[in-house]
Design a protein around this motif. Structure first.
Motif, PDB file in Angstrom:
ATOM      1  N   THR A 182       0.850  -1.195   0.000  1.00  0.00           N
ATOM      2  CA  THR A 182       0.000   0.000   0.000  1.00  0.00           C
ATOM      3  C   THR A 182       0.878   1.234   0.000  1.00  0.00           C
ATOM      4  N   VAL A 183       0.369   2.284  -0.624  1.00  0.00           N
ATOM      5  CA  VAL A 183       0.949   3.625  -0.513  1.00  0.00           C
ATOM      6  C   VAL A 183      -0.058   4.446   0.278  1.00  0.00           C
ATOM      7  N   ASN A 184       0.434   5.210   1.264  1.00  0.00           N
ATOM      8  CA  ASN A 184      -0.448   5.847   2.246  1.00  0.00           C
ATOM      9  C   ASN A 184      -0.085   7.316   2.425  1.00  0.00           C
ATOM     10  N   TRP A 185      -1.119   8.169   2.487  1.00  0.00           N
ATOM     11  CA  TRP A 185      -0.923   9.599   2.678  1.00  0.00           C
ATOM     12  C   TRP A 185      -1.716  10.072   3.890  1.00  0.00           C
ATOM     13  N   LEU A 186      -1.092  10.905   4.724  1.00  0.00           N
ATOM     14  CA  LEU A 186      -1.799  11.527   5.836  1.00  0.00           C
ATOM     15  C   LEU A 186      -2.419  12.835   5.368  1.00  0.00           C
TER      16      LEU A 186
END
Length: 839
Positions: free
Chosen positions: A149-153
């Motif tokens: 997964t690629v995750n952004w806050l």
């Protein structure tokens, strides 16, 4: 008490001074099950990776390695600090008198003094760096497939307009089969199905997580590159306006319909309000979406706002980003078990004899407490509704049979401006080899595309003009007949003003489907397979129950062929066959499709107000008579008999799912409504106490299907196998000499009536009524059942013990768990058939 902590949390167990030290406890067992699921852990690691500086970096459920470090004293300290009315949020829902609410609250709160409790969760400081995290997961030795997964806050979630914008953007990117990011990931061939939670909007910060599962470990960097390639392309070229319109309409429809299924609407609204409330933001603003949605639409029209700019700001320019990769490790499970054994042996070696004796004594005392029933004085403190206040008659759902050939059912129900239609095709008599194709054909009807439009465009039309169209495979037993009810349904809904568009779309999906699309059909099969494998552990009890019922009734057999382990094995074979011999697969698909889509075996089920139905009756007729009407051959089915044996489904996990069941009707039992009270009571008393409270499993069920007569015991995230089967077998003894006070019997009856009378939303009412019709479950039959429930006596419980004794003697045992756990059962059941589910 400390014993409650031991039971619900964790405790050491020691049978004797020479025995190995072990750990048990309900939450401990539950979390061992959670940590056995790679999909769940991928989402957990993705969440933690974005929050290295707040409490979100910890698992709220508890890491099994850390749970034994929690002491009873720390547990009490935590409870005293936070569990106080000063730290509570009180919610009422309904039309009761607000003044009475305040009086009610005062009776509770006046016993406490106000305290200042610091329980706020701080914001996560923004990280200006990209972090990569790699974790192992349990897998077969031959596996080279992982997950990424690629995750952004994102910012705090307190801005309702921004929150709504992100909800729409999520749907644009991955919410539809043809969404650009989902489409690119699936069509890349790099993996089998999309991964990640998408938009998380219920904690302090929103975040976005997406990726792929079933990815060759060497291709993980390509997945990340592809995600950024798509996002950059969307910013550069712009997002298709039809995709934006479809996403806005879909989100708006969901918000306005507020369809919570069987989950109570009041609780659903409370949970939505809490997403703002607990962070000291306005709890009502999250429920009032009209103003913000209107602003978004206006700003899109005036070019003051764009989703492309959101992608640029919150994705491409956002440095608070992580990449999480899960890679297969066939030795992980063995290594963790060895580490745990070593850790426990070291702990035991440092204990004195008196400490070891104390553990043995504590466990004995715990078991004594667990086996001691609550006192009558304690039970009397729980309010109980009197039976005289319970309705004697079932609530009826309006039903009209307007046509017989094809069948047209109509339910005149107020639907708040929404039109619901279920289009069904009877599958009884289809050639047996096509049965496992049914869920895939249903999925393809909606997601493969038509001869007029590809799946992207038809998906956009569904999103723009409807509230959604979904598949449903209906399997039931026909009441008091050795016959099943087997239907394929497409379930659609739209605003009343959009019925014409809905009917046009459904007609195109059903009659103009383009099934000769090898690449897309393979994608659908791989998605289906990946989602099944993802649900193996979370739904292990359902898998075991279906496996048992496969030999008990035709409906159980059909459930197994279309939703059980047999279906998973079929999907695995089919995914390879598509690659090597598409012509054969396509031939099977098209033959099955042509047999299914036939007006002779068609049913239309409509739920809406009478006047709205009359306005659209002509369009519905045109739709019906566009479906071909031709003769077709009906085939007989031959059910496999090899499944009627004790069986172990082997998985890589740390917990078990244990089942045993039989057909009560085959054993000579004649249905009586009291059985619903009894099986429910068993679940909440005997099974709860012996399997959850004493055994440490997370749960146990006693499931009785009154139409088929199938009764199944099944446990969930269970550390035991043999002990659990013994508990099932002792159910008969539990009922044989049971003593129930009038109060306890009344409680059991009322809880059963509550199940029967569970509130249904309009679409569910219409579908439920149709199921009654198809299974010949008439109003008279259900009313008789209700009366028998209300008239249940203690004697019925004792009589039912004879039925359960036969289940003990003749029931089929099926378990799902790791091979080393099953080995114990194999010693006792030599004919135990073992099937490796992971291969």
């Amino acid at each position: 008490s400390r014993y409650t902590f031991m039971q619900e949390g964790w405790h050491y167990e020691l049978e004797s001074l020479d025995s190995p030290l072990t750990i048990n406890g309900i939450v401990y067992s539950e979390m061992k099950g959670v940590y056995s699921s790679a999909d769940i852990m991928l989402d957990e690691y993705s969440l933690r990776s974005l929050f290295p500086d707040t409490i979100y970096k910890y698992d709220s459920g508890g890491d099994p390695k850390e749970i034994p470090n929690l002491t009873y004293e720390d547990f009490l300290k935590f409870h005293r600090r936070f569990y106080h009315p000063s730290n509570s949020f009180i919610w009422f829902y309904g039309d009761d008198d607000p003044e009475q609410r305040l009086i009610f609250i005062d009776e509770y709160l006046k016993e406490f003094e106000k305290k200042d409790i610091e329980s706020a969760i701080p914001s996560q400081p923004i990280l200006n760096e990209h972090r990569k995290i790699t974790k192992p997961f349990m897998a077969e030795s031959s596996s080279s497939k992982g997950m990424i997964t690629v995750n952004w806050l994102f910012p705090d979630l307190h801005d309702q307009k921004l929150r709504l914008s992100f909800m729409i953007l999520e749907h644009i990117l991955i919410g539809m089969p043809g969404s650009p990011l989902r489409k690119a990931l699936i069509e890349s061939g790099l993996g089998e199905d999309i991964a990640g939670v998408g938009l998380e909007r219920e904690i302090r910060h929103m975040f976005f997580s997406t990726g792929l599962k079933g990815v060759d470990v060497n291709n993980m960097p390509k997945v990340e590159e592809l995600i950024f390639e798509v996002l950059n392309q969307l910013v550069k070229d712009g997002i298709d306006k039809d995709t934006i319109d479809a996403a806005i309409n879909t989100i708006e429809f969901r918000l306005r319909e507020n369809n919570t299924g069987r989950f109570p609407r009041g609780l659903s609204l409370m949970l939505r309000a809490l997403t703002f409330w607990i962070y000291e933001a306005d709890p009502i603003s999250v429920l009032m979406f009209d103003k913000q949605l209107t602003q978004i639409k206006e700003e899109l029209s005036s070019k003051d706002f764009s989703f492309e700019q959101m992608i640029k700001t919150y994705f491409l320019e956002n440095l608070h980003r992580t990449t999480v990769m899960l890679k297969p490790d066939p030795e992980l499970k063995k290594r963790e078990e060895m580490e745990e054994r070593k850790r426990l042996d070291e702990i035991k070696s440092k204990m004195s004899v008196s400490e070891l004796k104390k553990i043995i004594q504590d466990v004995q005392e715990l078991r004594k407490i667990q086996q001691t029933p609550d006192s009558p004085s304690a039970l009397a403190k729980i309010p109980v509704l009197e039976l005289k206040y319970v309705d004697r008659e079932n609530k009826k759902i309006p039903l009209q049979l307007l046509k017989k050939e094809p069948q047209l059912l109509f339910h005149d129900i107020s639907t708040n401006g929404i039109f619901y239609i279920d289009v069904g095709f009877n599958l009884k008599g289809i050639e047996q080899k096509y049965i496992p194709y049914i869920p895939l054909i249903a999925k393809a009807l909606i997601e493969i595309g038509t001869k007029k439009q590809d799946y992207v465009k038809i998906g956009q039309r569904i999103g723009q003009h409807t509230g959604g169209i979904r598949r449903h495979i209906l399997v039931d037993q026909v009441r008091e007949e050795d016959d099943s009810c087997f239907w394929l349904f497409l379930r659609g809904k739209s605003l009343i003003s959009k019925v014409s568009e809905l009917m046009d779309i459904m007609r195109e999906l059903i009659l103009d489907v383009n099934l000769n699309n090898k690449d897309r059909f393979l994608q659908l099969v791989l998605e289906e397979k990946a989602r099944f494998e993802k649900n193996l552990l979370p739904s292990g009890h359902d898998i075991v129950a279906r496996r048992i019922c496969a030999d008990l009734s035709e409906s159980g057999w059909l459930e197994e062929k279309t939703k059980g382990i047999s279906y998973l094995f079929f999907l695995r074979r089919l995914s390879e066959l598509i690659k090597s011999n598409w012509d054969q697969v396509y031939s099977d698909i098209i033959r099955a499709y042509e047999w299914i889509i036939n007006r002779k075996n068609m049913l239309i089920n409509i739920t809406c107000p009478q006047n709205e139905f009359e306005r659209h009756e002509k369009e519905i007729d045109e739709f019906i008579y566009a479906v071909p009407d031709s003769e077709r051959k009906s085939f007989e089915w031959k059910r496999e008999t090899t499944i009627a044996r004790p069986e172990a489904l082997l998985i890589k996990a740390k917990v078990n799912f244990v089942g045993k069941g039989a057909s009560l009707y085959r054993l000579g039992y004649k249905f009586h409504g009291s059985s619903l009270v009894i099986t429910r009571y068993l679940r909440n008393t005997w099974l709860w106490d012996s399997i959850r409270v004493q055994g440490g499993a997370y749960g146990a069920h006693c499931i009785f299907d009154r139409l088929s007569g199938d009764l199944v015991f099944v446990s969930y995230r269970d550390p035991n196998i043999k002990k659990t089967i013994e508990s099932y077998d002792k159910s008969s003894d539990f009922l044989k000499n049971i003593e129930l006070s009038k109060r306890e019997l009344t409680k059991a009856i009322i809880r059963t009536i509550a199940d029967i009378d569970a509130p249904l939303l309009p679409d569910a009412k219409g579908f439920r009524s149709m199921r009654y019709y198809l299974t010949k479950d008439t109003e008279d039959v259900r009313q008789k059942m209700r009366e028998e429930v209300l008239e249940t006596q203690v004697q019925h419980f004792r009589e039912f013990s004879d039925v359960l004794f036969q289940v003990k003697e003749k029931g089929i045992i099926k378990v799902m768990g790791p091979e080393e756990n099953v080995a114990e059962l194999k010693k006792e059941i030599k004919e135990l058939n073992q099937i490796d589910v992971m291969k």
